[in-house]
Design an enzyme around this catalytic site. Structure first.
Site, PDB file in Angstrom:
ATOM      1  CE  LYS A   1      -2.251  -0.901   3.853  1.00  0.00           C
ATOM      2  NZ  LYS A   1      -1.551  -2.132   4.291  1.00  0.00           N
TER       3      LYS A   1
ATOM      4  NE  ARG B   1      -3.453  -1.076  10.526  1.00  0.00           N
ATOM      5  CZ  ARG B   1      -2.397  -0.554   9.896  1.00  0.00           C
ATOM      6  NH1 ARG B   1      -2.439   0.672   9.431  1.00  0.00           N
ATOM      7  NH2 ARG B   1      -1.317  -1.267   9.723  1.00  0.00           N
TER       8      ARG B   1
ATOM      9  NE  ARG C   1       7.598  -3.040   6.019  1.00  0.00           N
ATOM     10  CZ  ARG C   1       6.284  -2.804   5.952  1.00  0.00           C
ATOM     11  NH1 ARG C   1       5.762  -2.285   4.867  1.00  0.00           N
ATOM     12  NH2 ARG C   1       5.493  -3.105   6.947  1.00  0.00           N
TER      13      ARG C   1
ATOM     14  NE  ARG D   1       7.332  -0.748   9.732  1.00  0.00           N
ATOM     15  CZ  ARG D   1       6.128  -0.552   9.210  1.00  0.00           C
ATOM     16  NH1 ARG D   1       5.996   0.025   8.050  1.00  0.00           N
ATOM     17  NH2 ARG D   1       5.056  -0.956   9.861  1.00  0.00           N
TER      18      ARG D   1
ATOM     19  NE  ARG E   1       2.581  -4.423  11.579  1.00  0.00           N
ATOM     20  CZ  ARG E   1       3.263  -4.151  10.481  1.00  0.00           C
ATOM     21  NH1 ARG E   1       4.323  -4.863  10.170  1.00  0.00           N
ATOM     22  NH2 ARG E   1       2.878  -3.172   9.689  1.00  0.00           N
TER      23      ARG E   1
HETATM   24  P1  AMP Z   1       1.515   0.659   9.082  1.00  0.00           P
HETATM   25  O1  AMP Z   1       2.765   1.351   8.698  1.00  0.00           O
HETATM   26  O2  AMP Z   1       0.301   1.182   8.355  1.00  0.00           O
HETATM   27  O3  AMP Z   1       1.621  -0.837   8.966  1.00  0.00           O
HETATM   28  O4  AMP Z   1       1.241   0.979  10.618  1.00  0.00           O
HETATM   29  C1  AMP Z   1       2.180   0.630  11.621  1.00  0.00           C
HETATM   30  C2  AMP Z   1       1.503   0.560  12.966  1.00  0.00           C
HETATM   31  O5  AMP Z   1       0.922   1.828  13.286  1.00  0.00           O
HETATM   32  C3  AMP Z   1       0.351  -0.422  13.062  1.00  0.00           C
HETATM   33  O6  AMP Z   1       0.768  -1.750  13.310  1.00  0.00           O
HETATM   34  C4  AMP Z   1      -0.441   0.172  14.230  1.00  0.00           C
HETATM   35  O7  AMP Z   1       0.189  -0.101  15.466  1.00  0.00           O
HETATM   36  C5  AMP Z   1      -0.306   1.669  13.970  1.00  0.00           C
HETATM   37  N1  AMP Z   1      -1.385   2.163  13.075  1.00  0.00           N
HETATM   38  C6  AMP Z   1      -1.244   2.714  11.829  1.00  0.00           C
HETATM   39  N2  AMP Z   1      -2.421   3.059  11.308  1.00  0.00           N
HETATM   40  C7  AMP Z   1      -3.358   2.714  12.230  1.00  0.00           C
HETATM   41  C8  AMP Z   1      -4.771   2.788  12.278  1.00  0.00           C
HETATM   42  N3  AMP Z   1      -5.478   3.292  11.245  1.00  0.00           N
HETATM   43  N4  AMP Z   1      -5.392   2.332  13.384  1.00  0.00           N
HETATM   44  C9  AMP Z   1      -4.708   1.843  14.437  1.00  0.00           C
HETATM   45  N5  AMP Z   1      -3.373   1.716  14.453  1.00  0.00           N
HETATM   46  C10 AMP Z   1      -2.689   2.156  13.369  1.00  0.00           C
END
Ligand code: AMP
Length: 188
Positions: free
Chosen positions: A14, A89, A128, A134, A145
């Site tokens: 994404k 989410r 990654r 990360r 996740r």
């Molecule tokens: P991402 O980079 O989108 O995978 O987000 C990394 C982490 O940020 C996720 O595993 C959550 O802990 C937090 N996070 C990001 N976006 C959201 C969201 N819309 N709702 C809740 N937690 C989020």
């Protein structure tokens, strides 16, 4: 204004595709993961609050995410469009996003899901982890996740299907080929 949600599990691509879409259509790329990571690395009060949750691969609270989205919209009042990456989410976030956008007179136009099988997702996320370091890309956290995704996020598919705005695009292959498929799927 056009509002596009890029949907899919962690590792679906994404972020990579959202950057390209935002550039091509002159839309704002909204990655809530990037916003939260920036807060964590700045050590802001919000960052301190969410650090442990993110490192464990859990979801940050809906209330915080909705506050973040409000400030995104305030900051980009003149935007021609948004591509949302990693948001919403949860059902609560999707409903709140709808409310915010109705207030702005521009509902969600389209939701495109990047379809990638689970084995490929785990392989990508581990890669990654090696490349970007990360902290939430370790095997244990990756599993968590994906569990969070299936439990809280995947059900949104139905929410958007019922609105008739949900499409799927095959998310395995070359980055540029996937990008082309996405552009063909976007109905401006
Ligand atoms: P991402 O980079 O989108 O995978 O987000 C990394 C982490 O940020 C996720 O595993 C959550 O802990 C937090 N996070 C990001 N976006 C959201 C969201 N819309 N709702 C809740 N937690 C989020």
């Amino acid at each position: 204004m056009f509002n596009l949600i890029l949907f899919g599990p962690p590792g679906a691509g994404k972020g990579t595709q959202a950057v390209k879409i935002a550039k091509k259509y002159n839309w704002i790329h909204v990655s809530t993961g990037d916003i939260l990571r920036a807060e964590v690395s700045q050590g802001s009060p919000l960052g301190l609050q969410v650090k442990a949750v993110m490192e464990a691969g859990h979801l940050v609270s809906d209330e915080l995410l909705i506050e973040i989205m409000k400030s995104v919209f305030l900051k980009h009042e003149e935007a021609e469009g948004f591509v949302f990456d990693g948001f919403p989410r949860t059902l609560k976030q999707a409903e709140e996003l709808d409310k915010l956008l109705v207030g702005l007179n521009h509902p969600v136009n389209q939701v495109i899901s990047l379809e990638v099988n689970e084995d490929e997702l785990v392989t990508r996320l581990l890669k990654r982890a090696m490349e970007q370091g990360r902290v939430d890309d370790t095997e244990e956290v990756i599993k968590n996740r994906l569990v969070q995704y299936h439990k809280h996020t995947k059900p949104l598919q139905l929410y958007y299907q019922e609105q008739g705005i949900y499409t799927e695009v095959h998310g395995v292959g070359g980055i540029d080929d996937i990008f082309e498929s996405l552009c063909r799927a976007i109905r401006i």
